[in-house]
Every structure is written in C-alpha cells, then in structure tokens.
Motif scaffolding. Structure first.
Motif, PDB file in Angstrom:
ATOM      1  N   ALA A 239      34.116  18.304   3.033  1.00 26.00           N
ATOM      2  CA  ALA A 239      34.980  18.017   1.883  1.00 26.00           C
ATOM      3  C   ALA A 239      36.405  17.718   2.338  1.00 26.00           C
ATOM      4  O   ALA A 239      37.076  16.842   1.780  1.00 26.00           O
ATOM      5  N   GLU A 240      36.877  18.442   3.348  1.00 23.94           N
ATOM      6  CA  GLU A 240      38.236  18.220   3.847  1.00 23.94           C
ATOM      7  C   GLU A 240      38.370  16.838   4.488  1.00 23.94           C
ATOM      8  O   GLU A 240      39.351  16.116   4.252  1.00 23.94           O
TER       9      GLU A 240
ATOM     10  N   VAL B 168      37.646  22.304  -3.542  1.00 21.41           N
ATOM     11  CA  VAL B 168      38.496  21.962  -2.407  1.00 21.41           C
ATOM     12  C   VAL B 168      39.604  21.042  -2.930  1.00 21.41           C
ATOM     13  O   VAL B 168      39.321  19.952  -3.428  1.00 21.41           O
ATOM     14  N   LYS B 169      40.837  21.498  -2.828  1.00 24.39           N
ATOM     15  CA  LYS B 169      41.961  20.739  -3.385  1.00 24.39           C
ATOM     16  C   LYS B 169      42.127  19.407  -2.672  1.00 24.39           C
ATOM     17  O   LYS B 169      41.690  19.221  -1.528  1.00 24.39           O
ATOM     18  N   SER B 170      42.787  18.482  -3.330  1.00 27.62           N
ATOM     19  CA  SER B 170      43.028  17.168  -2.746  1.00 27.62           C
ATOM     20  C   SER B 170      44.185  17.220  -1.750  1.00 27.62           C
ATOM     21  O   SER B 170      44.933  18.203  -1.694  1.00 27.62           O
ATOM     22  N   ILE B 171      44.300  16.160  -0.972  1.00 31.32           N
ATOM     23  CA  ILE B 171      45.455  15.971  -0.098  1.00 31.32           C
ATOM     24  C   ILE B 171      46.415  15.048  -0.831  1.00 31.32           C
ATOM     25  O   ILE B 171      46.095  13.884  -1.091  1.00 31.32           O
TER      26      ILE B 171
ATOM     27  N   VAL C 111      45.513   2.040   7.541  1.00 29.42           N
ATOM     28  CA  VAL C 111      45.790   3.348   6.918  1.00 29.42           C
ATOM     29  C   VAL C 111      44.996   4.470   7.586  1.00 29.42           C
ATOM     30  O   VAL C 111      45.423   5.635   7.569  1.00 29.42           O
ATOM     31  N   PHE C 112      43.854   4.152   8.173  1.00 30.34           N
ATOM     32  CA  PHE C 112      43.012   5.192   8.764  1.00 30.34           C
ATOM     33  C   PHE C 112      43.561   5.616  10.123  1.00 30.34           C
ATOM     34  O   PHE C 112      44.217   4.838  10.820  1.00 30.34           O
ATOM     35  N   ARG C 113      43.266   6.851  10.511  1.00 30.85           N
ATOM     36  CA  ARG C 113      43.886   7.461  11.674  1.00 30.85           C
ATOM     37  C   ARG C 113      42.836   7.967  12.669  1.00 30.85           C
ATOM     38  O   ARG C 113      41.656   8.108  12.353  1.00 30.85           O
ATOM     39  N   SER C 114      43.296   8.281  13.872  1.00 31.83           N
ATOM     40  CA  SER C 114      42.442   8.877  14.902  1.00 31.83           C
ATOM     41  C   SER C 114      42.035  10.284  14.476  1.00 31.83           C
ATOM     42  O   SER C 114      42.579  10.848  13.518  1.00 31.83           O
ATOM     43  N   LYS C 115      41.111  10.855  15.205  1.00 32.80           N
ATOM     44  CA  LYS C 115      40.685  12.220  14.901  1.00 32.80           C
ATOM     45  C   LYS C 115      41.849  13.202  15.018  1.00 32.80           C
ATOM     46  O   LYS C 115      42.025  14.071  14.164  1.00 32.80           O
ATOM     47  N   ALA C 116      42.652  13.080  16.068  1.00 29.99           N
ATOM     48  CA  ALA C 116      43.776  14.000  16.254  1.00 29.99           C
ATOM     49  C   ALA C 116      44.749  13.919  15.084  1.00 29.99           C
ATOM     50  O   ALA C 116      45.216  14.952  14.566  1.00 29.99           O
ATOM     51  N   GLU C 117      45.058  12.694  14.645  1.00 28.14           N
ATOM     52  CA  GLU C 117      45.990  12.522  13.527  1.00 28.14           C
ATOM     53  C   GLU C 117      45.378  12.995  12.213  1.00 28.14           C
ATOM     54  O   GLU C 117      46.061  13.604  11.379  1.00 28.14           O
ATOM     55  N   THR C 118      44.082  12.720  12.014  1.00 26.91           N
ATOM     56  CA  THR C 118      43.407  13.164  10.793  1.00 26.91           C
ATOM     57  C   THR C 118      43.299  14.682  10.766  1.00 26.91           C
ATOM     58  O   THR C 118      43.503  15.316   9.719  1.00 26.91           O
ATOM     59  N   ASP C 119      42.987  15.285  11.908  1.00 21.91           N
ATOM     60  CA  ASP C 119      42.916  16.745  11.987  1.00 21.91           C
ATOM     61  C   ASP C 119      44.275  17.381  11.703  1.00 21.91           C
ATOM     62  O   ASP C 119      44.362  18.457  11.085  1.00 21.91           O
ATOM     63  N   ALA C 120      45.347  16.738  12.141  1.00 20.27           N
ATOM     64  CA  ALA C 120      46.696  17.257  11.866  1.00 20.27           C
ATOM     65  C   ALA C 120      46.982  17.227  10.365  1.00 20.27           C
ATOM     66  O   ALA C 120      47.595  18.153   9.816  1.00 20.27           O
ATOM     67  N   LEU C 121      46.561  16.151   9.700  1.00 19.06           N
ATOM     68  CA  LEU C 121      46.733  16.048   8.250  1.00 19.06           C
ATOM     69  C   LEU C 121      45.954  17.139   7.530  1.00 19.06           C
ATOM     70  O   LEU C 121      46.457  17.795   6.606  1.00 19.06           O
ATOM     71  N   ILE C 122      44.714  17.359   7.982  1.00 18.96           N
ATOM     72  CA  ILE C 122      43.880  18.405   7.381  1.00 18.96           C
ATOM     73  C   ILE C 122      44.492  19.781   7.595  1.00 18.96           C
ATOM     74  O   ILE C 122      44.549  20.615   6.688  1.00 18.96           O
ATOM     75  N   ALA C 123      44.996  20.021   8.795  1.00 24.24           N
ATOM     76  CA  ALA C 123      45.615  21.307   9.106  1.00 24.24           C
ATOM     77  C   ALA C 123      46.856  21.538   8.239  1.00 24.24           C
ATOM     78  O   ALA C 123      47.127  22.662   7.797  1.00 24.24           O
TER      79      ALA C 123
ATOM     80  N   TYR D 189      47.391  20.511   5.203  1.00 28.56           N
ATOM     81  CA  TYR D 189      47.055  20.802   3.803  1.00 28.56           C
ATOM     82  C   TYR D 189      46.135  22.006   3.627  1.00 28.56           C
ATOM     83  O   TYR D 189      46.154  22.660   2.607  1.00 28.56           O
ATOM     84  N   TYR D 190      45.300  22.266   4.622  1.00 30.49           N
ATOM     85  CA  TYR D 190      44.311  23.339   4.476  1.00 30.49           C
ATOM     86  C   TYR D 190      44.578  24.522   5.402  1.00 30.49           C
ATOM     87  O   TYR D 190      43.793  25.480   5.423  1.00 30.49           O
ATOM     88  N   GLY D 191      45.635  24.446   6.208  1.00 24.33           N
ATOM     89  CA  GLY D 191      46.033  25.578   7.028  1.00 24.33           C
ATOM     90  C   GLY D 191      45.080  25.921   8.128  1.00 24.33           C
ATOM     91  O   GLY D 191      44.842  27.089   8.429  1.00 24.33           O
TER      92      GLY D 191
END
Length: 323
Positions: A288-289, A252-255, A306-318, A320-322
């Motif tokens: 892993a994501e 699983v590639k890094s962000i 630096v840490f984010r809400s679930k919505a913001e973290t999910d947006a970051l994951i989306a 990078y991982y589509g």
C-alpha cells in the motif's frame, strides 16, 4: 531477479488537464511499467503486454528503450488494433472521456510464450480488453500473483465513443482468478449494487458513500480474493484481508502532494506499486505504501520523469510513514 508483467492497453492519450493544458502521450500500461523499471534498477525486469496500432508501435518501443530492464517482446502490432483516448478534466479528479479505437483483447496465447512471473498486473481501462480466459490460464498454469484493477470491467464505451461507468454484473465469475483486487470508491459502487432500483435511485457516484465497503469486502474475500484494496482519492487507501475466520481492515494514509499537475495514470501506477510490494516484500502494508508513493509521484508532472529510483522512493515513503 523479480519479474512483473503489466497487461493492458498502451493508449495514445490526448489529455486536457484541470489547468487547461493539453498533454499528448502514451498512457495506462506505460505508467507502472516505467515506474517499476526505475524502482527495480538492476534487481528486476518489467514485461508490458499489449496490442497497439502499427502507427504507434515504434514510438512505444522508443519510449521504453532507455530502460534496459523493460522487455518489450510482448507488445504486438500484428493486428493493428490499439487504443486511442481523449480525456478532458473538469477538476482535479473528474473527467470526460472519449475512446476512438478499441484494442484487441489480451488472450491466453499472448502470455503463453512468457516465462513465469512473480506478479501479473492487469490494468484494463475498458471492459473488453482482458479475457477472463487469460486469468483462468494463469491461475491454472502459473504461480505468480494476479493483481487486477476493476477500472476495466466497470467502464464501457458506446458507438459515439463516449465512455461511461457500468455495473460489474458478472464480478463473481472473475473473483476466483484474482489474488489482489484493486479499485477506487466510484468503481466499488459499480460493483456492489442492489437487486433492483427505483428510477430515482439510479444516480451517479457519491463520494461520501463508503458504508458498503465492509460488506463488499467480506463477499470478495469469501470468493477467493486474498487482498482487497480500495483507493479513497486524497485520503489514502483501505485494504481488507482474512486472518483465520476474521476479516482485518487496514487504512493507509496518502502521501500528500501540494501541487497536482496531472492525475492521469494514478490508478495504474498504484496497481504497479501493489505488485512491487507483494512481489519484493510479500507485505500488504508495504504494498500500500509503494502504491500510494507511485500514485502520488504520478501527479507531479506531464512526463514519466516524475517516477524515482528505489532509494528516492524509499526516502519518500520513510518521510510519510516513518520507516
């Protein structure tokens, strides 16, 4: 409501970054606890479990106070034994370490009063902080997943306070009590060692050496671990699991983060992300994501903002991982 316990030290850290900046803060357990609190929002509770110095206790309680979903009842200063660490980074990923105080180990009686958790995240940073009896107690009496970071058992300290890498010689005795084992590449080299070395072979970490991982993974999974994760610095992570008699290997590639401010706590945050992915989704790839996301976010500043809400973290994951 999802419940995750994070067990280990809350050290009083003094960090000199690779940018020559000095940061003073409480580390280790604090990183995944606050990261998970922000991810959970109203959907879960985080339970830090640690022994701390009396002088640090109220500061730590105050640090967690803004988050209503952090339950601090299992942080204790009763024995006035906590952890104090000094870190001096040579470059972005490598550092010199000194430890000037030793936390009282976490033993079964420290968690017996706790209710059942969905996951127990163990993130020791030195080899004496978690008793094997504690993992054995959970395996026998609780249903939650045990996520274990190998940083502790592969790190020791001398009487001068210097911290150094050591072989995890009794690793097999621990594996039977671990569901999800996490380590970085350097730690993996301290876990998979030869029966005997010549003096010339006794060298330090080789960041190019990965050929041992497949064989090591087969051994770890045979001993009872369900998932084995190895972080590969900026490249991402690889994990292994068994499907029937076959071993599956997934990368699983890094962000990618362009501006890295401070990498302290990245591994701890990664472990918290693994626990979240398994506890909430039961999915090793999602785990892993989330782990990569929390590790990447940790690098972005000096504070826990630096840490984010679930919505913001999910947006970051989306992104990078589509997804």
């Amino acid at each position: 409501m999802t419940k995750i316990a994070v067990l280990g030290p809350i050290p009083r850290d003094t960090i000199i970054t690779h940018h020559k900046e000095t940061i003073k803060k409480y580390g280790c357990v604090s990183h995944p606890v606050i990261a998970l609190a922000k991810l959970f929002g109203n959907d879960g509770t985080v339970y830090p479990v640690s022994h701390v110095h009396e002088v640090d206790y109220q500061n730590i309680i105050d640090l967690f106070a803004p988050y209503a979903n952090i339950d601090t009842r299992h942080i204790s200063s009763k024995h006035d034994r906590g952890t104090v660490i000094e870190l001096k980074f040579i470059d972005q990923n490598n550092r010199l370490e000194r430890q000037t105080a030793c936390m009282k180990p976490i033993v079964p009686k420290d968690i017996k009063p706790m209710e059942e958790m969905d996951a127990y995240v163990f993130i020791p940073i030195t080899d004496f902080e978690i008793s094997m009896r504690t993992l054995r107690y959970i395996k026998k009496n609780r249903k939650g997943l045990v996520v274990f970071d190998a940083h502790g058992p592969t790190t020791s300290m001398g009487m001068t306070g210097d911290r150094y890498r050591k072989f995890w010689v009794d690793m097999d005795q621990w594996l039977r009590y671990i569901d999800i084992l996490k380590m970085n590449l350097e730690e993996s080299q301290a876990c998979w060692f030869k029966r005997e070395y010549s003096s010339d072979e006794m060298t330090s970490y080789d960041e190019e050496r990965t050929e041992h991982l497949d064989e090591m993974a087969a051994h770890v999974l045979k001993k009872g671990v369900k998932y084995f994760y190895v972080t590969l610095d900026a490249k991402g992570c690889v994990f292994y699991n068994k499907k029937g008699d076959q071993i599956e290997k997934t990368f699983v590639k890094s962000i990618y983060m362009e501006n890295v401010v401070d990498t302290t706590g990245c591994g701890d945050s990664f472990a918290g992300g693994l626990a979240y992915g398994f506890a909430v989704y039961g999915d090793p790839v999602k785990a892993a994501e989330y782990a990569n996301a929390l590790g990447a976010l940790r690098t972005q500043g000096k504070t826990f903002d630096v840490f984010r809400s679930k919505a913001e973290t999910d947006a970051l994951i989306a992104e990078y991982y589509g997804e």
